[in-house]
Design a protein around this motif. Structure first.
Motif, PDB file in Angstrom:
ATOM      1  N   GLU A  57       0.835  -1.206   0.000  1.00 10.15           N
ATOM      2  CA  GLU A  57       0.000   0.000   0.000  1.00 10.15           C
ATOM      3  C   GLU A  57       0.867   1.252   0.000  1.00 10.15           C
ATOM      4  OE1 GLU A  57      -3.726   2.153   2.336  1.00 10.15           O
ATOM      5  OE2 GLU A  57      -3.022   0.197   3.008  1.00 10.15           O
ATOM      6  N   GLN A  91       2.060   1.731  -3.477  1.00 14.06           N
ATOM      7  CA  GLN A  91       0.963   2.234  -4.304  1.00 14.06           C
ATOM      8  C   GLN A  91       0.732   3.714  -4.049  1.00 14.06           C
ATOM      9  OE1 GLN A  91      -1.889  -0.614  -2.822  1.00 14.06           O
ATOM     10  NE2 GLN A  91      -1.870  -1.809  -4.696  1.00 14.06           N
ATOM     11  N   ALA A  95       0.994   6.927  -6.572  1.00 14.03           N
ATOM     12  CA  ALA A  95      -0.222   7.677  -6.880  1.00 14.03           C
ATOM     13  C   ALA A  95      -0.164   9.128  -6.433  1.00 14.03           C
ATOM     14  CB  ALA A  95      -1.429   6.983  -6.240  1.00 14.03           C
ATOM     15  N   TRP A 145      -1.301   7.792   2.795  1.00 13.90           N
ATOM     16  CA  TRP A 145      -1.874   8.542   1.674  1.00 13.90           C
ATOM     17  C   TRP A 145      -1.762  10.053   1.853  1.00 13.90           C
ATOM     18  CZ3 TRP A 145      -3.103   6.455  -2.926  1.00 13.90           C
ATOM     19  CH2 TRP A 145      -3.190   5.061  -2.976  1.00 13.90           C
ATOM     20  N   GLY A 169      -4.336   2.235 -13.134  1.00 11.74           N
ATOM     21  CA  GLY A 169      -3.222   1.489 -12.565  1.00 11.74           C
ATOM     22  C   GLY A 169      -3.517   0.030 -12.335  1.00 11.74           C
ATOM     23  N   THR A 191      -1.866  -3.582 -10.057  1.00  9.87           N
ATOM     24  CA  THR A 191      -0.869  -4.189  -9.184  1.00  9.87           C
ATOM     25  C   THR A 191      -0.644  -5.595  -9.706  1.00  9.87           C
ATOM     26  OG1 THR A 191      -1.501  -2.902  -7.240  1.00  9.87           O
ATOM     27  CG2 THR A 191      -0.329  -4.958  -6.849  1.00  9.87           C
ATOM     28  N   PRO A 195       3.194  -2.505  -7.966  1.00 15.62           N
ATOM     29  CA  PRO A 195       2.182  -1.576  -8.465  1.00 15.62           C
ATOM     30  C   PRO A 195       2.751  -0.710  -9.582  1.00 15.62           C
ATOM     31  CG  PRO A 195       3.125  -0.731  -6.430  1.00 15.62           C
ATOM     32  CD  PRO A 195       3.783  -2.059  -6.688  1.00 15.62           C
TER      33      PRO A 195
END
Length: 211
Positions: A17, A20, A24, A139, A162, A164, A195
């Protein structure tokens, strides 16, 4: 044994995560047309009347539509962003007509015209080795929009934001064994995931949306 394996897999999932989120929320991965950074009274944490989350998200969706012919259907944000959205006057003004008094993720998704809206709750330790832990949101203070397709539609050449990738046969959980050197049981768990942003034009990054 199974609890130990579950904990190990949770650590691997957190690392994924984080990878990712790093992809992002990195503005360098987006063209100028697919990103904006909010500041001052435009930030969603400023309730003085200028900031407008719904308008900002709509502008991001329109920017993507102009490039791929489809509007983003997915949004991801951090908990600091969600906390400010829940109390934003313009959000509360919209939901008062729904008979609801709390802006849930489901309700916010409806307001933003998104099929999926997620809040990444994970945190990670930012402290140097040996120092006391200092946690930050994975995030951060971003709101990421993307048009994503899965299943059969993803195989039809449609633009998508996207993926993964996971190698076939993974994750692998091997038989535990006792290591005499460390006097510990070892529970081997291996995963191979990566990812990628497959189509940055199908995504839009709203950065610094809260102070």
């Amino acid at each position: 044994g199974s609890l130990t394996v579950a904990k190990t897999q949770a650590i691997i999932a957190l690392r994924l995560e984080k990878a990712q989120a790093d992809l992002a929320t990195n503005a360098a991965n987006y063209a100028a047309s697919n990103k904006t950074t909010l500041a001052g009274t435009s930030q969603w944490s400023d309730y003085s009347g200028v900031s407008d989350p719904i308008n900002d998200v709509e502008a991001g969706k329109e920017a993507v539509r102009k490039q791929i012919g489809r509007r983003p259907n997915t949004g991801v944000m951090g908990p600091a962003v969600l906390a400010k959205l829940k109390q934003h006057p313009k959000i509360l003004d919209r939901i008062k007509y729904t008979g609801r008094d709390v802006a849930t993720l489901e309700l916010l998704a409806s307001l933003f015209g998104l099929q999926r809206l997620q809040c990444g709750e994970a945190v990670y330790d930012t402290s140097p080795a040996g120092a006391a832990p200092a946690f930050a949101d994975v995030w951060g203070k971003s709101f990421v929009l993307g048009y994503t397709e899965t299943g059969s539609q993803a195989d039809q050449g449609l633009p998508t934001y996207g993926y993964t990738y996971r190698l076939g046969g993974y994750p692998i959980v091997e038989q535990p064994y006792y290591d005499r050197n460390t006097k510990s049981w070892v529970y081997p768990v291996t995963d191979e995931v990566a990812p990628v942003i497959a189509g940055a034009s199908a995504g839009y990054l709203l950065g610094g949306v809260v102070a």
